[in-house]
Design a protein around this motif. Structure first.
Motif, PDB file in Angstrom:
ATOM      1  N   ARG A   1       0.882  -1.562  -0.379  1.00 17.11           N
ATOM      2  CA  ARG A   1       0.133   0.035  -0.138  1.00 17.11           C
ATOM      3  C   ARG A   1       1.235   1.093   0.153  1.00 17.11           C
ATOM      4  O   ARG A   1       1.894   1.646   0.738  1.00 17.11           O
ATOM      5  CB  ARG A   1      -1.178  -0.248   1.041  1.00 17.11           C
ATOM      6  N   LYS A   2       0.691   2.260  -1.293  1.00 16.57           N
ATOM      7  CA  LYS A   2       1.166   3.048  -1.567  1.00 16.57           C
ATOM      8  C   LYS A   2       0.766   4.361  -0.843  1.00 16.57           C
ATOM      9  O   LYS A   2      -0.557   4.636  -1.704  1.00 16.57           O
ATOM     10  CB  LYS A   2       2.221   3.252  -2.638  1.00 16.57           C
ATOM     11  N   LEU A   3       1.571   5.638  -0.008  1.00 16.91           N
ATOM     12  CA  LEU A   3       0.535   6.452   0.423  1.00 16.91           C
ATOM     13  C   LEU A   3       0.287   7.576  -0.626  1.00 16.91           C
ATOM     14  O   LEU A   3       1.747   8.009  -1.214  1.00 16.91           O
ATOM     15  CB  LEU A   3       0.843   6.980   1.828  1.00 16.91           C
ATOM     16  N   LEU A   4      -0.775   8.506  -1.481  1.00 18.65           N
ATOM     17  CA  LEU A   4      -0.367   8.859  -2.573  1.00 18.65           C
ATOM     18  C   LEU A   4      -0.749  10.352  -2.026  1.00 18.65           C
ATOM     19  O   LEU A   4      -0.311  11.375  -2.547  1.00 18.65           O
ATOM     20  CB  LEU A   4      -1.663   8.670  -3.389  1.00 18.65           C
ATOM     21  N   PHE A   5      -1.777  10.399  -1.347  1.00 15.53           N
ATOM     22  CA  PHE A   5      -2.134  12.097  -0.446  1.00 15.53           C
ATOM     23  C   PHE A   5      -2.938  11.584   0.770  1.00 15.53           C
ATOM     24  O   PHE A   5      -3.706  10.800   1.117  1.00 15.53           O
ATOM     25  CB  PHE A   5      -2.885  13.059  -1.306  1.00 15.53           C
ATOM     26  N   ASN A   6      -2.322  12.929   1.919  1.00 20.10           N
ATOM     27  CA  ASN A   6      -3.228  12.871   2.844  1.00 20.10           C
ATOM     28  C   ASN A   6      -4.673  13.872   2.468  1.00 20.10           C
ATOM     29  O   ASN A   6      -3.794  15.592   3.315  1.00 20.10           O
ATOM     30  CB  ASN A   6      -2.409  13.337   4.601  1.00 20.10           C
ATOM     31  N   GLN A   7      -5.591  13.486   2.669  1.00 21.83           N
ATOM     32  CA  GLN A   7      -6.772  14.522   2.231  1.00 21.83           C
ATOM     33  C   GLN A   7      -7.211  15.254   3.198  1.00 21.83           C
ATOM     34  O   GLN A   7      -7.021  14.752   4.707  1.00 21.83           O
ATOM     35  CB  GLN A   7      -8.314  13.713   1.885  1.00 21.83           C
ATOM     36  N   LYS A   8      -6.931  16.614   3.370  1.00 22.60           N
ATOM     37  CA  LYS A   8      -7.955  16.857   4.655  1.00 22.60           C
ATOM     38  C   LYS A   8      -9.541  17.565   3.461  1.00 22.60           C
ATOM     39  O   LYS A   8      -9.323  18.516   2.778  1.00 22.60           O
ATOM     40  CB  LYS A   8      -6.614  17.776   4.589  1.00 22.60           C
ATOM     41  N   PHE A   9     -10.477  17.970   5.319  1.00 26.27           N
ATOM     42  CA  PHE A   9     -11.630  18.423   5.728  1.00 26.27           C
ATOM     43  C   PHE A   9     -12.435  19.225   6.298  1.00 26.27           C
ATOM     44  O   PHE A   9     -12.479  18.488   7.208  1.00 26.27           O
ATOM     45  CB  PHE A   9     -12.729  16.938   4.707  1.00 26.27           C
ATOM     46  N   VAL A  10     -12.014  20.332   6.025  1.00 29.49           N
ATOM     47  CA  VAL A  10     -12.259  20.877   7.185  1.00 29.49           C
ATOM     48  C   VAL A  10     -13.749  21.655   6.821  1.00 29.49           C
ATOM     49  O   VAL A  10     -14.608  21.620   5.745  1.00 29.49           O
ATOM     50  CB  VAL A  10     -11.990  22.389   6.301  1.00 29.49           C
ATOM     51  N   ALA A  11     -14.732  20.712   8.454  1.00 32.35           N
ATOM     52  CA  ALA A  11     -15.744  20.780   8.248  1.00 32.35           C
ATOM     53  C   ALA A  11     -16.350  22.165   9.745  1.00 32.35           C
ATOM     54  O   ALA A  11     -14.927  22.007  10.045  1.00 32.35           O
ATOM     55  CB  ALA A  11     -16.314  19.930   8.898  1.00 32.35           C
ATOM     56  N   PRO A  12     -17.527  22.936   9.565  1.00 35.84           N
ATOM     57  CA  PRO A  12     -18.500  22.098   7.919  1.00 35.84           C
ATOM     58  C   PRO A  12     -17.888  22.861   6.961  1.00 35.84           C
ATOM     59  O   PRO A  12     -18.729  22.999   5.999  1.00 35.84           O
ATOM     60  CB  PRO A  12     -19.972  23.132   8.812  1.00 35.84           C
ATOM     61  N   ARG A  13     -17.070  24.538   6.355  1.00 37.01           N
ATOM     62  CA  ARG A  13     -16.942  25.030   5.526  1.00 37.01           C
ATOM     63  C   ARG A  13     -17.213  24.046   3.985  1.00 37.01           C
ATOM     64  O   ARG A  13     -16.884  24.381   3.521  1.00 37.01           O
ATOM     65  CB  ARG A  13     -15.375  25.476   6.085  1.00 37.01           C
ATOM     66  N   ASP A  14     -16.235  23.133   3.792  1.00 33.48           N
ATOM     67  CA  ASP A  14     -16.126  22.167   2.668  1.00 33.48           C
ATOM     68  C   ASP A  14     -17.471  21.562   2.350  1.00 33.48           C
ATOM     69  O   ASP A  14     -17.266  21.089   1.080  1.00 33.48           O
ATOM     70  CB  ASP A  14     -14.697  21.358   3.074  1.00 33.48           C
ATOM     71  N   ASN A  15     -18.928  21.667   2.972  1.00 34.96           N
ATOM     72  CA  ASN A  15     -19.478  21.042   2.237  1.00 34.96           C
ATOM     73  C   ASN A  15     -20.277  21.891   1.352  1.00 34.96           C
ATOM     74  O   ASN A  15     -20.320  21.416   0.678  1.00 34.96           O
ATOM     75  CB  ASN A  15     -20.723  20.761   3.338  1.00 34.96           C
ATOM     76  N   PHE A  16     -19.683  23.256   1.159  1.00 38.49           N
ATOM     77  CA  PHE A  16     -20.218  24.394   0.028  1.00 38.49           C
ATOM     78  C   PHE A  16     -19.053  24.659  -0.465  1.00 38.49           C
ATOM     79  O   PHE A  16     -17.969  24.966   0.199  1.00 38.49           O
ATOM     80  CB  PHE A  16     -21.317  25.510   0.808  1.00 38.49           C
ATOM     81  N   TRP A  17     -19.308  25.431  -1.797  1.00 37.40           N
ATOM     82  CA  TRP A  17     -18.535  26.436  -2.231  1.00 37.40           C
ATOM     83  C   TRP A  17     -18.097  27.795  -1.991  1.00 37.40           C
ATOM     84  O   TRP A  17     -19.491  27.905  -1.285  1.00 37.40           O
ATOM     85  CB  TRP A  17     -19.135  26.206  -3.232  1.00 37.40           C
ATOM     86  N   PRO A  18     -17.230  28.416  -2.374  1.00 39.29           N
ATOM     87  CA  PRO A  18     -17.386  29.351  -1.511  1.00 39.29           C
ATOM     88  C   PRO A  18     -18.190  30.409  -2.785  1.00 39.29           C
ATOM     89  O   PRO A  18     -18.207  30.384  -3.664  1.00 39.29           O
ATOM     90  CB  PRO A  18     -16.084  30.013  -1.274  1.00 39.29           C
ATOM     91  N   ILE A  19     -18.710  31.553  -1.927  1.00 40.10           N
ATOM     92  CA  ILE A  19     -19.166  32.595  -3.168  1.00 40.10           C
ATOM     93  C   ILE A  19     -17.713  33.534  -3.336  1.00 40.10           C
ATOM     94  O   ILE A  19     -17.604  33.674  -2.470  1.00 40.10           O
ATOM     95  CB  ILE A  19     -19.668  33.674  -2.961  1.00 40.10           C
ATOM     96  N   SER A  20     -17.894  34.275  -4.730  1.00 36.03           N
ATOM     97  CA  SER A  20     -16.437  34.768  -5.571  1.00 36.03           C
ATOM     98  C   SER A  20     -16.239  35.984  -4.432  1.00 36.03           C
ATOM     99  O   SER A  20     -17.163  36.077  -3.788  1.00 36.03           O
ATOM    100  CB  SER A  20     -15.795  34.815  -6.248  1.00 36.03           C
ATOM    101  N   GLU A  21     -15.145  36.798  -3.679  1.00 39.30           N
ATOM    102  CA  GLU A  21     -15.213  38.046  -3.412  1.00 39.30           C
ATOM    103  C   GLU A  21     -15.908  39.048  -3.912  1.00 39.30           C
ATOM    104  O   GLU A  21     -16.174  39.591  -3.526  1.00 39.30           O
ATOM    105  CB  GLU A  21     -13.637  37.756  -2.841  1.00 39.30           C
ATOM    106  N   GLY A  22     -15.367  38.975  -5.424  1.00 39.62           N
ATOM    107  CA  GLY A  22     -15.669  39.941  -6.372  1.00 39.62           C
ATOM    108  C   GLY A  22     -17.278  39.809  -5.925  1.00 39.62           C
ATOM    109  O   GLY A  22     -17.790  40.769  -6.519  1.00 39.62           O
ATOM    110  N   ASN A  23     -18.465  38.532  -5.987  1.00 40.98           N
ATOM    111  CA  ASN A  23     -19.461  39.018  -6.305  1.00 40.98           C
ATOM    112  C   ASN A  23     -19.698  39.661  -4.215  1.00 40.98           C
ATOM    113  O   ASN A  23     -20.715  40.386  -4.302  1.00 40.98           O
ATOM    114  CB  ASN A  23     -20.140  37.880  -5.972  1.00 40.98           C
TER     115      ASN A  23
END
Length: 630
Positions: free
Chosen positions: A595-617
């Protein structure tokens, strides 16, 4: 003053366009052609197809985040210049989403996303003007109106699922709109859901049950499609992410309006279950059924079972499809999924095989007894990574005499139908091919790109008529991408029934219909006889786990798991984990199967449940509030 007001509005939106934000234009960019677009039936039909043209292409790995922005697949990194493999979705998977220029931005239509607010605007233009067409039959007008109402609802739902609470754009703003009217607000989730459902109800009343003109209208919206998407909307709305989620209790408009209801409402599951049942009845009336493969009678029973599973997705127009995406569905994705099968055509650079499932996905599928690999008391879970050699008893799905790992033995039919790996076989209409992927073998890495970084390949997404050409390129049978199919509605119904009142004979029935097609015993048989937790299916919590894993397996690699993990609030646990593949640079089984480690994912909760609205908007429209954590 009037001229000043109009100038101010246009100036405001010139800023929007300057930032590539065109989602609520007061003056449509095609205003000069609108009147002409509704002077005849032919012109109006062109505008109808414009409304369809914004549909996100779910089979496109460049723009559908559910492929490469999640954890089902992994690819090598970095993506070098000139390599057609997209890097945008992987940026999300690698935790690099941002607020200044969001990846796969469907709010503004940038960085790989489609402009869904513009889509909604064009739908409104159609609905406002279709009544002016002089030579349009009333029944056809009703049908087209219903189709566009569906599309308008679907675009709102797509944005809701991605961004959470959104504005409702029921009508386009007039030129006389004040600057403050232009600055729309996000609406509470429940209000948005009710609005979407009202559009779908209105649409379904005027949509045909089936497509009569199959030569030119396949892919158009029908009543079963509208009711099935309504079921998906309501199941999503009843799920923990949207129903009683206290994580977003502080997400409010500037006037204090709460955008999430923090109180769990069990009635939402009852509403969802009724919608699922209504959709199922409509599908049955339309002749939609779980797919069964009927060709090539000389195939072994196991290969017939595999072809049933594979062709439920990759058949050109499977009878299981409720709604298929006909514009490019199942096209380029086949070349991304398939390795160079033919040893005489290994130099064909058009074949990529880069859409690589992870070891985590390989471990997701059941054993041949129909239970999870860590629950099956007859299966050696502790030694799953140990080497084992296939015998003649395994030759229908493994190469006789070939050494692989225990993980690949005695698994359910969907495992062998959906995935290929070192030591497996790949049945196609032009032959049966051996997959051998260790260093120096036919399906191993040949260069800087065009290889599987995990050692797995996605067999499920390749039509069995795919042919690799001698020098470059391929021929393929393009299939309609399954936007929603009957198995989805069956499993949503089982889920909704369980959440409403716990396990029941009807809930068991609908999950067992899907399992039976996959060649598995019933839930009751499998857990009673083979699970270390034989009573699991008898409790609400236990059956919930069973239904959720069944969904994750049945819809593996179709783009469902990305959204399901979020709506179940399981994404933080699933996506805060390591991604593994095999050590593909090795020539011997003993070193390849590490088993070869390819990446350690990181999910920041609750932030990453939804997309950000761009700062320009947020600068342009001060009434918009940002999602929590961004």
């Amino acid at each position: 003053m009037k001229n000043i007001k109009i100038y101010y509005i246009l100036f405001l939106f010139s800023l929007t366009m300057g930032c590539k934000k065109d989602f609520l234009d007061v003056v449509p960019d095609n205003v000069a052609t609108i009147d002409n677009s509704f002077t005849s039936r032919n012109e109006a039909e062109k505008y109808l197809f414009t409304c369809y043209s914004y549909l996100p292409q779910e089979s496109d790995i460049n723009s559908n985040p559910a492929f490469l922005a999640g954890d089902e697949f992994w690819t090598y990194w970095p993506i070098v210049s000139g390599n057609p493999l997209p890097s945008t979705p992987q940026q999300i998977a690698r935790g690099n989403q941002n607020v200044s220029s969001p990846y796969l931005n469907f709010w503004d239509g940038t960085n790989g996303g489609k402009p869904l607010w513009k889509a909604i605007r064009d739908c409104n233009i159609f609905l406002d003007n279709v009544g002016k067409v002089p030579d349009l039959d009333p029944s056809l007008k009703d049908r087209w109106t219903a189709e566009v109402k569906f599309l308008k609802a679907y675009y709102h739902f797509y944005l809701l699922r991605m961004y959470g609470p959104i504005p409702i754009v029921d009508k386009n703003l007039p030129i006389s709109a004040s600057p403050e009217e232009v600055r729309v607000l996000r609406e509470p989730v429940d209000k948005v859901v009710d609005y979407i459902v009202s559009l779908l109800d209105s649409a379904s009343a005027k949509l045909p049950l089936i497509i009569q003109n199959r030569s030119s209208e396949l892919g158009r919206i029908t009543k079963p499609a509208a009711l099935s998407i309504k079921a998906r909307v309501l199941v999503t709305a009843a799920s923990p992410l949207f129903n009683g989620n206290t994580d977003f209790g502080q997400l409010k408009n500037h006037d204090g309006t709460a955008l999430f209801n923090s109180n769990n409402d069990p009635a939402k599951w009852e509403r969802a279950s009724k919608a699922c049942k209504e959709a199922i009845e409509s599908c049955e009336a339309a002749g939609i059924a779980l797919y069964q493969f009927n060709g090539l009678l000389n195939l072994s029973p196991r290969l017939k079972q595999e072809m049933t599973i594979r062709n439920s997705i990759a058949e050109k127009w499977s009878n299981e499809l409720i709604w298929g995406f006909s514009n490019g569905g199942g096209s380029f994705i086949q070349g991304w999924a398939i390795p160079r099968l033919d040893p005489s055509k290994l130099q064909n650079d058009a074949i990529k095989g880069e859409l690589a499932p992870t070891i985590g996905m390989a471990e997701l599928f059941y054993t041949d007894k129909g239970v999870p690999i860590n629950e099956d008391k007859t299966w050696d879970f502790a030694n799953r990574n140990n080497l084992r050699t296939a015998t003649s008893a395994d030759q229908d799905y493994l190469q006789n005499g070939y050494t692989t790992v225990g993980l690949h033995f005695n698994r359910e039919p969907r495992f062998y139908a959906d995935m290929a790996f070192d030591g497996s076989i790949w049945f196609m209409q032009n032959g049966t091919w051996k997959i051998q992927a260790k260093l120096g073998q036919n399906q191993s890495r040949k260069g800087a790109n065009g290889y599987s970084t995990t050692g797995y390949f996605t067999k499920k997404l390749v039509n069995w008529n795919f042919v690799i050409l001698p020098d470059y390129g391929f021929t393929q049978e393009i299939y309609a991408w399954p936007m929603i199919r009957l198995a989805d509605v069956y499993l949503m119904y089982a889920e909704a029934l369980n959440e409403q009142s716990g396990p029941s004979p009807e809930a068991y029935n609908y999950i067992n219909l899907v399992r039976s097609r996959a060649g598995l015993p019933t839930v009751q048989e499998s857990w009673t006889n083979y699970s270390t937790n034989p009573g699991k299916f008898l409790t609400k919590d236990g059956f919930r786990d069973i239904v959720q894993q069944e969904r994750s397996i049945e819809f593996a690699f179709e783009g469902h798991n990305f959204w399901d993990l979020r709506r179940w609030k399981k994404a933080p646990a699933a996506l805060n984990s390591a991604v593994y593949g095999w050590d593909i640079e090795q020539a011997n089984a003993s070193t390849y199967y590490r088993r070869k480690l390819l990446f350690n994912q990181k999910f920041v909760a609750p932030r990453d449940n939804f997309w950000p609205i761009s700062e320009g908007n947020l600068i342009i429209n001060r009434n918009l509030v940002q999602n929590i954590g961004w």
